[in-house]
Write an enzyme that holds these catalytic residues in place. Structure first.
Site, PDB file in Angstrom:
ATOM      1  N   LYS A 116     -22.147  31.691  10.881  1.00 17.29           N
ATOM      2  CA  LYS A 116     -20.976  31.319  11.685  1.00 17.29           C
ATOM      3  C   LYS A 116     -20.505  32.468  12.559  1.00 17.29           C
ATOM      4  CE  LYS A 116     -19.469  27.118   9.648  1.00 17.29           C
ATOM      5  NZ  LYS A 116     -18.408  26.218   9.256  1.00 17.29           N
ATOM      6  N   LYS A 198     -31.103  19.774   9.526  1.00 17.90           N
ATOM      7  CA  LYS A 198     -30.276  18.704   8.938  1.00 17.90           C
ATOM      8  C   LYS A 198     -29.338  18.080   9.983  1.00 17.90           C
ATOM      9  CE  LYS A 198     -26.018  20.517   7.119  1.00 17.90           C
ATOM     10  NZ  LYS A 198     -25.028  20.501   6.095  1.00 17.90           N
ATOM     11  N   LYS A 201     -22.450  17.512  11.518  1.00 20.94           N
ATOM     12  CA  LYS A 201     -21.347  16.988  12.325  1.00 20.94           C
ATOM     13  C   LYS A 201     -20.925  17.938  13.430  1.00 20.94           C
ATOM     14  CE  LYS A 201     -18.027  17.806   8.624  1.00 20.94           C
ATOM     15  NZ  LYS A 201     -17.771  19.248   8.685  1.00 20.94           N
TER      16      LYS A 201
HETATM   17  P1  ATP Z   1     -20.831  21.332   9.819  1.00 23.77           P
HETATM   18  O1  ATP Z   1     -21.865  20.950  10.816  1.00 23.77           O
HETATM   19  O2  ATP Z   1     -19.416  21.310  10.352  1.00 23.77           O
HETATM   20  O3  ATP Z   1     -21.154  22.558   9.005  1.00 23.77           O
HETATM   21  P2  ATP Z   1     -21.864  19.325   8.023  1.00 23.77           P
HETATM   22  O4  ATP Z   1     -22.131  18.011   8.686  1.00 23.77           O
HETATM   23  O5  ATP Z   1     -23.017  20.189   7.679  1.00 23.77           O
HETATM   24  O6  ATP Z   1     -20.768  20.121   8.815  1.00 23.77           O
HETATM   25  P3  ATP Z   1     -20.283  19.894   5.737  1.00 23.77           P
HETATM   26  O7  ATP Z   1     -18.813  19.846   6.019  1.00 23.77           O
HETATM   27  O8  ATP Z   1     -20.944  21.225   5.608  1.00 23.77           O
HETATM   28  O9  ATP Z   1     -21.047  18.956   6.764  1.00 23.77           O
HETATM   29  O10 ATP Z   1     -20.630  19.094   4.440  1.00 23.77           O
HETATM   30  C1  ATP Z   1     -19.895  18.061   3.894  1.00 23.77           C
HETATM   31  C2  ATP Z   1     -20.725  17.427   2.819  1.00 23.77           C
HETATM   32  O11 ATP Z   1     -21.715  16.572   3.424  1.00 23.77           O
HETATM   33  C3  ATP Z   1     -21.481  18.441   1.971  1.00 23.77           C
HETATM   34  O12 ATP Z   1     -21.441  18.046   0.620  1.00 23.77           O
HETATM   35  C4  ATP Z   1     -22.887  18.366   2.517  1.00 23.77           C
HETATM   36  O13 ATP Z   1     -23.844  18.684   1.557  1.00 23.77           O
HETATM   37  C5  ATP Z   1     -23.015  16.907   2.958  1.00 23.77           C
HETATM   38  N1  ATP Z   1     -23.943  16.785   4.091  1.00 23.77           N
HETATM   39  C6  ATP Z   1     -23.746  17.267   5.325  1.00 23.77           C
HETATM   40  N2  ATP Z   1     -24.786  16.973   6.131  1.00 23.77           N
HETATM   41  C7  ATP Z   1     -25.685  16.296   5.368  1.00 23.77           C
HETATM   42  C8  ATP Z   1     -26.978  15.732   5.618  1.00 23.77           C
HETATM   43  N3  ATP Z   1     -27.526  15.807   6.796  1.00 23.77           N
HETATM   44  N4  ATP Z   1     -27.608  15.095   4.623  1.00 23.77           N
HETATM   45  C9  ATP Z   1     -27.046  15.012   3.412  1.00 23.77           C
HETATM   46  N5  ATP Z   1     -25.838  15.533   3.098  1.00 23.77           N
HETATM   47  C10 ATP Z   1     -25.150  16.164   4.051  1.00 23.77           C
END
Ligand code: ATP
Ligand code: LTN
Length: 334
Positions: A116, A198, A201
């Site tokens: 980050k 992955k 969001k």
């Molecule tokens: P950011 O991009 O803002 O880091 P993110 O989409 O990776 O966000 P997080 O806020 O880090 O999401 O994660 C929220 C939850 O969703 C966590 O438990 C994470 O493991 C799950 N998660 C996020 N993206 C995925 C994915 N692509 N597949 C499965 N689980 C996911």
């Protein structure tokens, strides 16, 4: 919920970006059955969200949106404590205390901080650095024994365990030492355009992710453009066929069909037909969530009520732990 003998689960998602199908299939959907066996606390992690700059109006809107989506996905606010982290002052208070029990050397090793800070070079603030300490406070305040997170959060969980053990060694058994609850490998949904990354969001490219509130035609369009592998075979092979495997995971998770059944049904039919089937399954899975969302989002006062009640229930638990911490540290009782 009043049965104090039940073990405790706690998790949260930052209200930044928009919730994706990955967040639903990898996190929220796995949370749903847990309330049968655990007392469950799920947070809107808004204090963590401001470690990167947020637009205030958007943060507020997203926070309502996330809460309404949590409920629309099936999280019943009676059976789960749903609350905003900023509404429970004990988080910031224990966060400060735990900063004094965490070494800079430990924080220097955190890969999320390194990632980050490389991404936001103009705003490498102290909050971003001590982010994992606040996360430790979130978890330890509730004496959570299980923390459902993706494997990207494993390192933060390890730090939480180390801090809890260190504190307990000094002062007696104040905190429950938590375990991560990591979903099975198939629950990792990948980016549509870059299926070795992955689905996330905060991804800037909109076509990489399916958002829970995407209209049906957008879902169809995004899936049509999803990156596929060479050849036209439908088979689950993450290393050799990441694009096909990702869509198989999505189809299996949304329709309940096994990988074998999917391979048998669509192999030899071409990618077009397969993609259409995935799109149909996703649209069908999200339609009731979207309908419920619209109803819930229209009642902002109802959502605030959920948060007020959640904050009351969360504070009762969190304040008891904070009091214990103040006592062992030698602070005068309030
Ligand atoms: P950011 O991009 O803002 O880091 P993110 O989409 O990776 O966000 P997080 O806020 O880090 O999401 O994660 C929220 C939850 O969703 C966590 O438990 C994470 O493991 C799950 N998660 C996020 N993206 C995925 C994915 N692509 N597949 C499965 N689980 C996911
Ligand atoms: N860091 C987590 C969000 C988070 C969290 C928590 C998860 C903050 N506090 C406590 C579980 C328990 C993330 O980025 N997914």
């Amino acid at each position: 919920m009043t049965d104090t003998a039940r073990p405790i689960v706690l998790s949260g998602i930052q209200p930044s970006g928009r919730l994706t199908l990955g967040n639903y299939l990898g996190a929220i959907k796995n949370w749903l059955p847990l309330s049968e066996r655990y007392d469950c606390y799920y947070m809107l992690v808004d204090l963590h969200a401001i470690t990167v700059r947020q637009d205030p109006a958007q943060l507020r809107e997203r926070s309502y949106e996330f809460l309404a989506l949590y409920i629309a996905c099936g999280l019943d606010p009676q059976r789960n404590v749903l609350f905003a982290q900023s509404h429970v002052p004990a988080h910031a208070r224990l966060g400060w205390i735990l900063n004094c029990y965490t070494q800079m050397g430990e924080l220097n090793r955190m890969t999320q901080f390194k990632d980050k800070s490389a991404k936001h070079v103009d705003n490498i603030n102290a909050g971003l650095y001590s982010y994992p300490v606040l996360m430790a406070a979130d978890i330890l305040l509730y004496q959570a024994s299980q923390v459902p997170v993706g494997d990207d959060q494993k390192q933060h969980l390890e730090l939480t365990r180390d801090v809890a053990q260190r504190f307990n060694n000094l002062y007696g058994k104040v905190f429950t030492v938590p375990e991560p609850m990591i979903p099975p490998v198939g629950a990792r949904i990948m980016s549509l355009k870059e299926p070795t990354k992955k689905m996330s969001k905060s991804d800037e490219a909109e076509t990489n992710a399916i958002y829970l509130l995407d209209p049906p035609d957008t879902i169809v369009r995004k899936l049509k453009k999803a990156e596929m592998d060479s050849g036209n075979e439908i088979r689950f092979d993450i290393a050799g066929k990441p694009g096909v495997s990702n869509l198989m995971s999505i189809l299996s998770a949304t329709s309940g069909e096994s990988f074998d059944a999917i391979a048998e049904r669509y192999n030899g039919q071409g990618y077009g037909k397969f993609k259409q089937a995935v799109a149909d399954a996703v649209v069908e899975c999200l339609a009731p969530v979207q309908a419920k969302y619209r109803e819930l989002r229209a009642d902002e006062e109802g959502l605030r009520k959920v948060l007020r009640s959640g904050a009351d229930r969360a504070s009762a638990k969190a304040d008891a732990t904070l009091k214990k911490v103040h006592d062992v540290l030698g602070f005068i009782p309030e």
